[in-house]
Enzyme design. Structure first.
Site, short mmCIF file in Angstrom:
data_model
loop_
_atom_site.label_atom_id
_atom_site.label_comp_id
_atom_site.label_asym_id
_atom_site.label_seq_id
_atom_site.Cartn_x
_atom_site.Cartn_y
_atom_site.Cartn_z
N GLU A 1 -15.99 20.47 -9.00
CA GLU A 1 -15.36 21.77 -8.18
C GLU A 1 -16.89 23.04 -8.32
O GLU A 1 -17.87 23.22 -7.28
CB GLU A 1 -14.95 22.48 -7.73
CG GLU A 1 -13.71 21.01 -6.57
CD GLU A 1 -12.66 21.06 -7.63
OE1 GLU A 1 -11.86 22.35 -7.95
OE2 GLU A 1 -11.63 20.44 -6.54
N GLY B 1 -8.22 15.29 -5.28
CA GLY B 1 -7.94 15.86 -3.97
C GLY B 1 -8.42 14.94 -2.87
O GLY B 1 -7.72 15.48 -1.61
P1 13P Z 1 -6.25 16.48 -7.31
O1 13P Z 1 -5.29 16.20 -8.53
O2 13P Z 1 -5.92 17.27 -6.68
O3 13P Z 1 -6.96 14.97 -7.16
O4 13P Z 1 -7.26 17.12 -8.50
C1 13P Z 1 -7.50 17.17 -10.00
C2 13P Z 1 -8.47 17.95 -10.31
O5 13P Z 1 -9.98 17.78 -9.94
C3 13P Z 1 -7.83 18.28 -11.15
O6 13P Z 1 -8.70 19.10 -12.24
#
Ligand code: 13P
Length: 252
Positions: free
Chosen positions: A96, A172
């Site tokens: 991100e 996500g």
């Molecule tokens: P999710 O488990 O929500 O897919 O996110 C993973 C993540 O980015 C952990 O750093």
């Protein structure tokens, strides 16, 4: 060896909600011989989460750090400032941040050096885009991110580095990476680490965890795979009930 279960709370939760979640996390039954848990709240909640976790078998980490020790870097936070707040771990190069803030492998590399200098365990996040996976380029992408992120870094003695394999298309999205595919990616990352550091250091000082839509239902499948040393969990770690279920499932 203990499996690592890390909860990345991202830019979620008020400070009060983070404390409440930390209190739940702190009372989860954890067999310390089987798993090691850590949570990564927002900077603004680190101090209060630390207090809430006092005496609990859950470590504290931050979601990012800067690479300089101190100085005129408005808005940045140094690794030693994180140590001061009780952090033992720090995420570096989360996808991100790479996507939204243009973090480069060179920046990731500098942050890892700075984290190690401050005795923090860096968790270097790497992973390919959907497009790279479809075009068959995923292995090149993660080998390159590994090599560039860790270029010129001397890892010695008791120092640890954790690599988190987080394919961007699985973060996500609810589209978790098939455990066999994650295992293949982890093996490739370990091969890159062996090329860079040699087998002794690569196998002793590095651990590789998987992240991307991990929850209580699939955690067991990942942990059963050779070369998957744990999970970096987003969504499922951000509510007390699902986090507790996940941690329970990880110890089954
Ligand atoms: P999710 O488990 O929500 O897919 O996110 C993973 C993540 O980015 C952990 O750093």
């Amino acid at each position: 060896m203990q499996k690592l279960i890390f909860g990345n709370w991202k830019m979620n939760l008020s400070a009060d909600d983070a404390v409440a979640l930390a209190k739940t996390a702190g009372t989860m039954p954890i067999d310390a011989s089987r798993i090691k848990a850590a949570v990564f709240p927002s900077f603004t909640a680190l101090a209060s989460v630390r207090a809430a976790l006092q005496g609990a078998p859950v470590s504290l980490g931050a979601q990012d750090c800067f690479w300089e020790k101190a100085g005129a870097y408005t808005g940045e936070i140094s690794p030693s400032q994180l140590r001061e707040l009780g952090c033992s771990h720090v995420l570096v190069g989360h996808s991100e941040r790479r996507q939204n803030l243009n973090e480069t492998d060179d920046m990731v590399n500098r942050k890892i050096r700075a984290a190690l200098d401050a005795n923090l365990t860096p968790v270097m996040c790497i992973g390919e885009t959907d497009d790279a996976r479809r075009r068959g380029l995923w292995s090149n992408v993660i080998a390159e991110q590994t090599a560039k992120g860790l270029a010129g870094i001397a890892v010695a003695g008791t120092q640890n580095v954790i690599v988190a394999y987080e394919p961007i298309w699985a973060v996500g999205t609810g589209r978790a990476c098939a455990p066999q595919d994650a295992r293949e990616a982890h093996a490739l990352i370990m091969n890159s680490l062996i090329e860079i550091f040699g087998p002794a250091v690569a196998q002793k000082n590095f651990r590789i965890i998987y992240g991307g839509s991990v929850d209580a239902r699939n955690i067991g499948e990942y942990l059963a795979m050779d070369g998957i040393d744990g999970a970096l969990v987003g969504g499922a770690s951000q509510r007390g009930a699902s986090f507790a279920e996940l941690v329970a499932a990880a110890q089954k």
